[in-house]
Design a protein around this motif. Structure first.
Motif, PDB file in Angstrom:
ATOM      1  N   ASN A 238       0.829  -1.211   0.000  1.00 43.41           N
ATOM      2  CA  ASN A 238       0.000   0.000   0.000  1.00 43.41           C
ATOM      3  C   ASN A 238       0.866   1.264   0.000  1.00 43.41           C
ATOM      4  N   GLN A 239       0.218   2.383  -0.214  1.00 41.42           N
ATOM      5  CA  GLN A 239       0.964   3.645  -0.375  1.00 41.42           C
ATOM      6  C   GLN A 239       1.669   4.083   0.895  1.00 41.42           C
ATOM      7  N   ILE A 240       1.015   3.881   2.034  1.00 43.15           N
ATOM      8  CA  ILE A 240       1.631   4.290   3.307  1.00 43.15           C
ATOM      9  C   ILE A 240       2.931   3.520   3.520  1.00 43.15           C
ATOM     10  N   HIS A 241       2.888   2.236   3.232  1.00 47.88           N
ATOM     11  CA  HIS A 241       4.083   1.407   3.373  1.00 47.88           C
ATOM     12  C   HIS A 241       5.126   1.782   2.327  1.00 47.88           C
TER      13      HIS A 241
ATOM     14  N   LEU B   5      -5.116   4.405  10.373  1.00 49.78           N
ATOM     15  CA  LEU B   5      -4.706   4.283   8.975  1.00 49.78           C
ATOM     16  C   LEU B   5      -3.285   3.728   8.868  1.00 49.78           C
TER      17      LEU B   5
ATOM     18  N   ARG C 134      -2.957  -0.026  10.206  1.00 50.09           N
ATOM     19  CA  ARG C 134      -3.483  -1.101   9.360  1.00 50.09           C
ATOM     20  C   ARG C 134      -2.718  -1.189   8.042  1.00 50.09           C
ATOM     21  N   SER C 135      -1.860  -0.212   7.780  1.00 47.34           N
ATOM     22  CA  SER C 135      -1.104  -0.210   6.529  1.00 47.34           C
ATOM     23  C   SER C 135       0.312  -0.755   6.687  1.00 47.34           C
TER      24      SER C 135
END
Length: 229
Positions: A2-5, A189, A192-193
């Motif tokens: 995902n983008q956060i990661h 957010l 969970r990312s």
DNA sequence: CGCCAGGGCCTCA
DNA sequence: TGAGGCCATGGC
């Protein structure tokens, strides 16, 4: 991923391991290192997540987390040094210290009337509770969400994500949420990312601070490499 | 000189 | 529950 990661990976690639949290004795060992303009010293213990290693370091992180509330780290470090020099950087001594002495030692960190009270309350709690929960920390006067999570993450190595003003600034500008979004919602957010690994949470927060100080100071709106990802 | 920092509490709708 | 006021120092 995902983008956060993904953004975490990019920040780590660009800035490297940050070596948070600053600790006085670790800093002395790196006395030759160049302090950054922000007062943090990059690379106290980069990539080494074994701190805190002693009871003293453990308590020092908690104390620093309280003293740094809305305060630059340079002013906090001066206060920590004075506390240590006066033999006050341990919970028993803070509980016993008279208010005048304590306030004088932490004067440089600002809000010294409030922070002296906060330190006493926390020191009492620290002596009574070995492994605090988030709820317990939040019940203490003077400990809000960010301070509680900083203590849990950096002193107790718990995988809780610390949300600060920099996190809001960077990720709201990137379009992930509105800048006024609730603390718990932003934290959820990130949590969970990312894998529930305290080392990643520690590093990510440190990288966010570093990135913000380079690219997101209030006075500068110059573009940032993240906005091109 | 004014701005603001690795926030949180209290008050008042 | 949310907005606004308050706390305080020191670097820049």
């Amino acid at each position: 991923m995902n983008q956060i990661h993904h953004i975490y990976k990019e920040l780590l690639k660009k800035y490297g391991h940050q070596g948070w949290w600053p600790l006085l004795d670790v800093a002395r060992k790196h006395a030759g290192k160049q302090p950054t303009k922000t007062g943090s010293v990059q690379g106290y213990h980069p990539g080494n997540y074994s701190y805190p290693q002693t009871d003293a370091q453990h308590f020092e992180i908690c104390t620093g987390a309280i003293l740094t509330q809305n305060t630059g780290w340079m002013n906090v470090e001066k206060a920590l040094v004075l506390l240590a020099d006066n033999g006050l950087l341990d919970p028993q001594s803070i509980v016993r210290a008279d208010d005048t002495t304590l306030k004088q030692a932490i004067k440089s960190a600002g809000y010294f009337n409030q922070k002296a009270k906060k330190l006493k309350i926390f020191a009492n709690f620290f002596l009574a509770e070995e492994k605090p929960t988030r709820k317990q920390l939040l019940s203490l006067w003077g400990i809000g969400p960010e301070t509680a999570d900083s203590i849990l993450l950096y002193a107790y190595k718990r995988p809780v994500f610390v949300v600060d003003a920099y996190t809001r600034r960077i990720f709201s500008r990137l379009g992930f949420f509105d800048i006024d979004t609730d603390y718990d919602e932003i934290q959820a957010l990130f949590e969970r990312s990312l894998p529930p690994d305290y080392r990643i949470y520690q590093e990510y927060h440190a990288l966010i601070v570093e990135h913000a100080k380079r690219c997101y100071m209030r006075t500068s709106t110059e573009p940032c490499f993240l906005e091109r990802i």
